[in-house]
Design a protein around this motif. Sequence first.
Motif, PDB file in Angstrom:
ATOM      1  N   LEU A  59       0.796  -1.233   0.000  1.00  0.00           N
ATOM      2  CA  LEU A  59       0.000   0.000   0.000  1.00  0.00           C
ATOM      3  C   LEU A  59       0.826   1.280   0.000  1.00  0.00           C
ATOM      4  O   LEU A  59       0.339   2.335   0.410  1.00  0.00           O
ATOM      5  CB  LEU A  59      -0.948  -0.001   1.218  1.00  0.00           C
ATOM      6  N   ARG A  60       2.058   1.206  -0.489  1.00  0.00           N
ATOM      7  CA  ARG A  60       2.884   2.413  -0.523  1.00  0.00           C
ATOM      8  C   ARG A  60       2.962   3.000  -1.924  1.00  0.00           C
ATOM      9  O   ARG A  60       2.578   4.139  -2.148  1.00  0.00           O
ATOM     10  CB  ARG A  60       4.278   2.114   0.028  1.00  0.00           C
ATOM     11  N   ARG A  61       3.480   2.213  -2.884  1.00  0.00           N
ATOM     12  CA  ARG A  61       3.646   2.726  -4.247  1.00  0.00           C
ATOM     13  C   ARG A  61       3.782   1.559  -5.208  1.00  0.00           C
ATOM     14  O   ARG A  61       4.112   0.433  -4.815  1.00  0.00           O
ATOM     15  CB  ARG A  61       4.863   3.644  -4.343  1.00  0.00           C
ATOM     16  N   GLY A  62       3.529   1.840  -6.465  1.00  0.00           N
ATOM     17  CA  GLY A  62       3.644   0.810  -7.479  1.00  0.00           C
ATOM     18  C   GLY A  62       5.070   0.389  -7.757  1.00  0.00           C
ATOM     19  O   GLY A  62       5.316  -0.709  -8.241  1.00  0.00           O
ATOM     20  N   GLY A  63       6.030   1.265  -7.439  1.00  0.00           N
ATOM     21  CA  GLY A  63       7.427   0.979  -7.749  1.00  0.00           C
ATOM     22  C   GLY A  63       8.208   0.345  -6.628  1.00  0.00           C
ATOM     23  O   GLY A  63       9.446   0.451  -6.602  1.00  0.00           O
ATOM     24  N   VAL A  64       7.522  -0.314  -5.691  1.00  0.00           N
ATOM     25  CA  VAL A  64       8.248  -1.012  -4.630  1.00  0.00           C
ATOM     26  C   VAL A  64       9.116  -2.107  -5.241  1.00  0.00           C
ATOM     27  O   VAL A  64       8.899  -2.528  -6.383  1.00  0.00           O
ATOM     28  CB  VAL A  64       7.276  -1.615  -3.592  1.00  0.00           C
ATOM     29  N   PRO A  65      10.107  -2.589  -4.501  1.00  0.00           N
ATOM     30  CA  PRO A  65      11.020  -3.584  -5.072  1.00  0.00           C
ATOM     31  C   PRO A  65      10.301  -4.857  -5.530  1.00  0.00           C
ATOM     32  O   PRO A  65       9.215  -5.199  -5.049  1.00  0.00           O
ATOM     33  CB  PRO A  65      11.978  -3.884  -3.917  1.00  0.00           C
ATOM     34  N   SER A  66      10.942  -5.542  -6.444  1.00  0.00           N
ATOM     35  CA  SER A  66      10.452  -6.837  -6.915  1.00  0.00           C
ATOM     36  C   SER A  66      10.346  -7.818  -5.750  1.00  0.00           C
ATOM     37  O   SER A  66      11.126  -7.768  -4.796  1.00  0.00           O
ATOM     38  CB  SER A  66      11.410  -7.403  -7.963  1.00  0.00           C
TER      39      SER A  66
END
Length: 652
Positions: free
Chosen positions: A231-238
């Motif tokens: 729930l933070r951002r779409g670009g979180v790490p893989s």
Amino acid sequence: MPIRFPSLAPALAVACFSLTGCGAGDVPPVQREALPPVLAERHADWRHYGGDEGGARFVSHAQITPDNVATLQPAWTYHTGDLAPETFPDAFNSPALQVTPILARNTLYLCSPRNRVIALDPVTGEERWHYDADPALVGLYSVTCRGVAFHESPAAPSGQACAARILAGTLDGRLLALDADSGQPCRDFGESGEIDLTADLGDVRPAEYALTSAPTVVGDRVVVGAHVADLRRGGVPSGVVRAFDVHSGKQVWDWEALPPEQRVEGSYLPGTPNAWAPFSADSERGLVFIPTGNPAGDYYGGERNGRDTFGSSVVALDALTGERRWSYQTVHHDIWDYDVPSQPVLIDYPGPEGPVPALVQATKMGFLFVLNRETGEPLLPIEERPAPRGGPAPEALSPTQPWPVLPDPLHPTELTEDDMFGFLWFDRQACIKQFRSLNYAGLYTPISTEPTLVYPGFMGGSNWGSVSWDPQRKLLLANTSRVPAVIELIPRDVVEAPGFSERVELQLDTPYAVKRRPMLSPLGAPCTRPPWGVLTAIDMTTGRKAWEVPLGGTRDLAPFPLWLNLGVPNSGGSLVTASGLTFIAAATDSYLRAFATDTGEELWKARLPAGGHATPMSYTGEDGAQYVVIAASGNRMLGSRMGDAIVAFRLP
């Protein structure tokens, strides 16, 4: 943003009443088979997080029995020291000691919430050594460590450093290898005893990538996933899963939850499903089993572009190469946070033509998926049933969802107005009014910009405690919670408008933020009729419930004399013994309990210094006594008493 449950004291203070729950009743004894010698040997030690590498949470030790368990008493208590406020100056959630220790080389090994790896004498509880990994804790909302792993090199010369080693993950994304005898870093592993797992993941921001579950050792491989912040951002790490050589730390393989055509050699795609729960393994077949989460964009399914192909699934990988052997998706296009939350449990399924190597996967929906361990094919029937449509991205939803016909669901599959509950008339009427106002079309109702009822809620159903397996009685033991949730998508332009002040989870890189809460009455109780937590036994010869009882009472949530055995929300798991006992804490009332595995009758309970939101384990010490050990630290989100204790019990 952590979701906290309020005290039930205001509700219970206005009404003390009797409820008829789903008790054990007159349940006939379950047929017990003798434990084959090979199984007895496999379950004699506790060298893995789940007891054996398949996570059965079963021990062949039988000194403690239904006849003498009432005399069980504390043997020793160890305090990790992690509760001190100065230990977590920047964390906005308190530490959760959810660890299950392992036993190897006559030593208990465990980790504390802030990644102190600890070795204890299993008979006295005295500390032999500890190593402080000193992770960065800024911004974390999940401050926990659930376990460590053990590896031994039989061919190593006697006394050689790191011939036996402990593998442990950290909250800031490192993998450690420590000498099992001294606790010193194994300098031949990675860079001076550790690997930075974030180095190849691109843009990793503080508190986005953490190892909270125990690594999995298969042969000379150590396999790890990670908890990637929701729930933070779409670009979180893989959410890539990787295997490393247990001696050198060199990466051997990786597997990313993407269709093969979307994988790019040498790089990882942000936002792919992670694998935060414990893994299980089958060394004989060379397999490791991965429970996966959902991709970034958690409660919004648009624009995933194939990233949910292996989301909310159980995946079998070749332990040597990382090649996917098979996978089974438990939720299609998951937008409910129904990620697979627990360790797959490996059993010998009692088929009509003899035992079949099987895997049982418990889910937040309260379903149990029983699959052939070698092929991934269902061993018990699963139907694809129509699912509700709607929401802001209906094109991203699946028209059907998998629905196990057997085993019986652990959790109710629907909620009606008649299920609404309140301690007083006005309390129930408020819940009824709330129910009528919510967007709800049953299980898998699409999340909407209108407040949406989700049941089971984001806690489950079943969660990370998984299930335990009694191979003699063919019973599967499962603890579940029953608390509905209300979830609402908030358009981005509303969130970014001047004056907006509601507490939301931003879910950046999507058109919506998220607001979520448990569905509670005005007096602070769940709007559903108790029990709010249960312990269930499933007879795997039939797939039917053998018995079900409320788990836990309102002590620590309400003042005396309002301590009622209603069954309460719980977090943790169970342990079963060959003698016919099921040990479990998990509930908010700070007790460790023993139930008769055959019938569900509660035979014993002992007060813990804090909430026991962990899974107990058991072993026989060098003094000949059988011990049962549980971590007790409480959980502030569940409202249970806080602490930092490891407690051992034995017969007098």
